[in-house]
Enzyme design. Structure first.
Site, mmCIF file in Angstrom:
data_model
loop_
_atom_site.group_PDB
_atom_site.id
_atom_site.type_symbol
_atom_site.label_atom_id
_atom_site.label_comp_id
_atom_site.label_asym_id
_atom_site.label_seq_id
_atom_site.Cartn_x
_atom_site.Cartn_y
_atom_site.Cartn_z
ATOM 1 N N GLY A 89 0.823 -1.197 0.000
ATOM 2 C CA GLY A 89 0.000 0.000 0.000
ATOM 3 C C GLY A 89 0.861 1.252 0.000
ATOM 4 N N VAL A 141 3.553 1.190 2.657
ATOM 5 C CA VAL A 141 3.406 0.120 3.630
ATOM 6 C C VAL A 141 3.860 -1.188 2.988
ATOM 7 C CG1 VAL A 141 1.782 -1.138 5.094
ATOM 8 C CG2 VAL A 141 1.400 1.270 4.623
ATOM 9 N N LYS A 150 5.347 0.268 8.159
ATOM 10 C CA LYS A 150 5.074 1.580 7.582
ATOM 11 C C LYS A 150 6.343 2.406 7.599
ATOM 12 C CE LYS A 150 0.691 1.220 9.165
ATOM 13 N NZ LYS A 150 -0.262 1.490 10.190
ATOM 14 N N ASP A 192 -12.950 8.466 14.733
ATOM 15 C CA ASP A 192 -13.138 8.094 13.324
ATOM 16 C C ASP A 192 -13.386 6.596 13.183
ATOM 17 O OD1 ASP A 192 -13.476 8.524 10.650
ATOM 18 O OD2 ASP A 192 -11.343 8.458 10.177
#
Ligand SMILES: *[C@@H]1O[C@H](CO)[C@@H](O)[C@H](O)[C@H]1NC(C)=O
Ligand SMILES: *[C@@H]1O[C@H](CO)[C@@H](O)[C@H](O)[C@H]1NC(C)=O
Ligand SMILES: *[C@@H]1O[C@H](CO)[C@@H](O)[C@H](O)[C@H]1NC(C)=O
Ligand SMILES: *[C@@H]1O[C@H](CO)[C@@H](O)[C@H](O)[C@H]1NC(C)=O
Ligand SMILES: *[C@@H]1O[C@H](CO)[C@@H](O)[C@H](O)[C@H]1NC(C)=O
Ligand SMILES: *[C@@H]1O[C@H](CO)[C@@H](O)[C@H](O)[C@H]1NC(C)=O
Ligand SMILES: *[C@@H]1O[C@H](CO)[C@@H](O)[C@H](O)[C@H]1NC(C)=O
Ligand SMILES: *[C@@H]1O[C@H](CO)[C@@H](O)[C@H](O)[C@H]1NC(C)=O
Ligand SMILES: *[C@@H]1O[C@H](CO)[C@@H](O)[C@H](O)[C@H]1NC(C)=O
Length: 805
Positions: free
Chosen positions: A499, A506, A520, A617
């Site tokens: 990603g 990532v 990461k 979130d």
């Protein structure tokens, strides 16, 4: 009668295994006292006189219950004389003190009242003459009438119990315990306990003629529904150790005035009877708690579900957790060889209301017979000894079944239409096809944001810590070596990249020990110093919970900063439930587990971690799934830490995701744990419906998912919100509960919403009734837009939309 007596003595052995131990050391010291335990043929006992057992435990005489003037002949504990264990004339009180206990000319024991004209109040009522009668109160509390010539006891008070069974008492089929009417009135009350009048023996507590509790049929070894009466740890001393040295322990079983069968022990110190255990316990013990064809399981929440192949008779009631209506078949039986059986293990078998039994039929014979007989709905072994033997077949509805996790040994085979069996088999499949992993979810990527967010939040606090030198020691999070990570990710090779986010790429990696990790690589210009980075990482690493994504460590190499996470092979929940094919593979039980897991993770953030963390979130794309599909909350990008007593905060920068934001947060920027609760409610409804709140369209109406759920709820058809794919695997009561809790979570006013701890307990424990939800805080995106403009102009509030995808 003989087999019954055997059962009785087994029963009593279980209940009262050490019946003689209290007497052995007691009976030698009666010579110095004037009390006597015996009434001779030429004697009588008048009101005011008593007989006392040789060990001074029990006393017999006339007494009055508290607040009553009536006189009764009774036996009580000498040490606790309010404990009356037996009464001769419970239904024939004597109004004055004129009563006498004496022998009739035929040797029967009798009570007469009146001074001038004597009236017979009570008699032992034996038809045969008793020679030289002698009556004695024994150490055990048994009052016996003996033939003075032979010494045989011809009548025993134990054979005529009132509401109490003492150690060593044999109860018989026709002698039920019957509760006192009131504390003042020992005459027979509404409740009784004894054998059910059936061939297949079970014990029942009745309320009038209605059943209140039953032990389950005798299975050759025990009464399955009473097994926890002695499985309970408190009971262990009863058979293992017996009374302590020098201490006499009396035991009794009492059916009290409110219909509970209590297992009691006498505490000589406090002179009180302690209740060790009682039945029925609230819940599954209560007769027919889940209605006909329902299955009660105290380990589940809610406790009631329908037997496999059955569905609630009345969904509305079932949704309100009123289960008495019970369940009906999904598909009628075909009544032929095509019907099949579904085995349910570890049960207290259904009540034997309409049944047939044979003690010598094999299980296989039983099956064939049940298949052949159109009225048969289920069968089982009638006896579990010798590996199982005998046959019971049930006709009609199956009543009062419960799961006994510890001690359940019996299996019930329920007859079902073959199509229902197929459906159960399909939905019961737990092996969800494993999906090959290509990319880590956006959620994980956004977690990088989390780190940055935490930095910002913590920067101010950091100053307090001051001493930079100590920080290396404080960092209990593993510091990974650059080479280790480089090797694990094949030197950050392109093929390992799973990603790319705004904060850097990532990579998937595998440590030499075999552990898979997600790495990461934060971009160089994140603007954080090394010590701040460590500090923040250390802080996050302290948030450890099985439902939070775990930060394994970090790595600092020059200007490079790496975060090492546990690897989540199943991506995010979002990807799972909003994808048609994948959502089909996510059966209800798994979804329910996910809901509970997310709730627990959030509860931890809100309450149980050392910090109060508001996630801000929460959404399906931020819930990652591990190999077993256990949910892990990720992305603390917007997370805020609250001080100990802070409950609410305000922000000028509203961040979050449309569709999940609570109204007060979206409009005023006010956030609290209750704004997370709102998001959780949305997530829950999305999991149930496999639909997104945002972007939800219901052809003709302009409503989002919440609005739709609310309308259905009001129209009394809440189940319609459920994903059709769940129809077979769902447990309707659970789904309904989740819908209700979901709607409670999204209520418009923050103060009306439950806290996460309430949510968790509503979801995971037996809750008898949930509050009714009121109007949710739902609005469409367009209404937010308006709100945003208004806020914008008035307060300068900015809405920052971070889309999840
Ligand atoms: C009662 O009978 C016993 C023997 O059965 C005798 O010893 C006793 O003296 C009698 N008592 C009276 C008061 O008659
Ligand atoms: C308790 O003892 C008192 C005094 O001996 C007696 O009068 C009373 O009847 C006893 N009560 C009961 C319930 O046995
Ligand atoms: C004696 O008992 C009878 C029957 O229980 C009752 O009718 C009568 O009133 C009683 N007499 C006294 C004096 O208690
Ligand atoms: C005595 O027994 C007979 C039958 O054996 C019964 O009909 C009668 O009701 C009984 N009397 C009492 C007072 O229990
Ligand atoms: C209870 O009944 C069984 C079976 O008849 C007998 O063996 C046992 O001695 C009885 N116990 C008592 C205390 O009467
Ligand atoms: C016993 O039955 C009565 C009458 O049906 C009812 O009012 C009462 O609530 C019942 N008691 C219990 C404990 O269920
Ligand atoms: C119970 O306690 C009383 C006094 O407190 C004592 O006299 C009696 O012996 C005790 N009984 C037993 C069985 O231990
Ligand atoms: C009956 O027993 C139950 C269970 O131990 C208890 O909760 C209840 O208070 C008792 N009722 C009375 C009247 O003692
Ligand atoms: C089923 O078995 C019961 C008990 O043996 C019997 O009464 C009934 O007639 C049978 N029904 C059929 C349809 O065979």
């Amino acid at each position: 009668m003989e087999p019954l007596l055997t059962i009785l003595s087994v029963f009593l052995c279980i209940f009262m295994p050490i019946s003689s131990s209290s007497s052995s050391s007691s009976s030698s010291t009666t010579t110095t006292t004037t009390t006597t335990d015996t009434l001779l043929a030429n004697q009588s006992l008048t009101d005011g006189q008593t007989l006392t057992s040789s060990d001074h435990t029990f006393q017999l005489g006339f007494f009055s219950p508290p607040k009553s003037k009536n006189r009764y002949l009774g036996i009580w504990f000498k040490n606790s004389n309010s404990t009356v264990v037996w009464i001769a004339n419970r239904a024939n009180p004597i109004s004055d003190s004129s009563a006498t206990l004496t022998f009739q000319s035929d040797g029967n024991l009798a009570i007469f009242n009146g001074t001038k004209t004597k009236t017979l109040v009570w008699s032992s009522n034996l038809t045969r003459r008793v020679e030289n009668p002698v009556a004695q109160i024994l150490w055990s509390g048994n009052f016996v009438l003996k033939n003075g010539v032979s010494g045989d006891s011809v009548w025993r008070s134990f054979d005529y119990p009132v509401d109490t069974i003492l150690v060593g008492v044999n109860i018989t089929r026709h002698k039920d315990l019957v509760s006192w009417k009131t504390p003042e009135d020992p005459s027979p009350g509404d409740y009784s306990f004894g054998f059910d009048g059936h061939r297949l023996t079970q014990l029942v507590i009745r309320n009038g003629s209605a059943r209140r509790f039953r032990s389950g049929p005798w299975n050759g070894l025990r009464f399955s529904g009473l097994s926890y009466f002695w499985l309970n740890p408190i009971f262990k001393p009863d058979f293992s150790s017996g009374p302590l040295e020098g201490e006499s322990v009396f035991r009794s079983i009492v059916l009290n005035q409110t219909g509970y069968l209590q297992r009691m022990t006498f505490n000589n110190q406090s002179r009180q009877w302690d209740v060790l255990y009682y039945v029925p316990q609230p819940g599954c013990d209560e007769y027919g708690y889940c209605g006909a064809n329902g299955l009660c399981d105290m380990g589940k929440s809610p406790v009631c579900e329908c037997l496999p192949g059955f569905t609630p008779k009345n969904w509305q009631e079932w949704g309100r957790m009123d289960w008495r209506g019970g369940c009906v078949r999904r598909t009628e039986l075909e009544n032929g060889e095509r019907d099949r059986f579904w085995a349910i293990p570890k049960l207290k078998l259904p009540d034997v209301l309409d049944y047939w039994t044979s003690s010598d039929m094999s299980l296989d014979g039983c099956r064939r017979e049940c298949l052949r007989n159109g009225s048969c709905v289920a069968y089982a072994n009638s006896d579990i000894s010798e590996g199982g033997k005998g046959c019971i077949m049930w006709f009609g509805d199956l009543m009062d079944i419960r799961l006994l996790d510890n001690d359940g040994v019996q299996q019930l085979y329920v007859k079902l239409a073959s199509s229902d069996i197929d459906a159960i088999t399909r939905s019961g499949k737990k092996n969800i096809p494993v999906v090959p992993i290509v990319v880590l979810s956006v959620g994980v990527l956004i977690a990088v944001l989390g780190i940055i967010g935490w930095w910002t939040i913590r920067r101010k606090r950091k100053k307090r810590k001051g001493d930079g030198n100590a920080e290396d020691d404080d960092l209990d999070l593993p510091l990974y070596d650059w080479t280790t990570i480089a090797t694990a990710t094949s030197n950050f090779s392109f093929t390992n990249k799973i990603g790319e986010g705004g904060f850097g790429p990532v990579y998937k990696g595998k440590l030499v020990e075999g552990q898979e990790i997600a790495v990461k690589r934060l971009s160089m210009d994140s603007g954080q110093g090394i010590s701040e980075f460590k500090n923040e990482v250390s802080l996050i690493s302290k948030l450890q919970h099985r439902n939070l994504v775990k930060l394994l460590g970090c790595c600092i190499h020059g200007h490079e900063k790496l975060l090492i996470y546990e690897y989540m092979p199943n991506e995010s929940l979002d990807y799972f439930i909003h994808d048609k094919e994948r959502s089909n593979s996510l059966a209800w039980n798994k979804r329910f587990d996910i809901i509970i897991g997310v709730a627990r993770g959030l509860l931890y953030l809100h309450q149980d971690s050392r910090l109060r963390v508001i996630h801000r979130d929460l959404k399906t794309s931020n819930i990652l799934l591990d190999k077993e599909l256990n949910p892990k909350i990720s992305d603390f990008g917007m997370a805020r830490i609250f001080g100990g007593d802070q409950i609410e905060a305000n922000t000028k920068r509203v961040v979050g995701t449309y569709g999940y934001m609570s109204p007060e947060y979206a409009l005023d920027g006010t956030f609290s744990t209750k704004s997370d609760v709102f998001s959780f409610g949305v997530v829950m409804l999305e999991i149930i419906s496999s639909k997104k709140n945002r972007g939800f369209s219901n052809s003709d109406e302009d409503r989002n998912l919440l609005g739709h759920a609310w309308t259905l709820w009001q129209e009394g058809k809440p189940m319609e919100i459920m994903d059709i794919a769940l129809e077979e695997s769902c447990i309707p009561s659970e789904v309904l509960k989740c819908i209700q809790v979901g709607l409670l979570c999204v209520q418009h006013l923050a103060k009306d919403r439950p806290s996460m701890s309430t949510v968790v307990s509503m979801l995971s424990t037996e809750t008898v009734s949930l509050p009714q939800p009121i109007l949710p805080g739902y609005f469409t995106e367009s209404s937010i837009d308006i709100a945003r403009e208004e806020s914008h102009s008035e307060n300068g509030v900015t809405v920052t939309l971070l889309s999840g995808r």
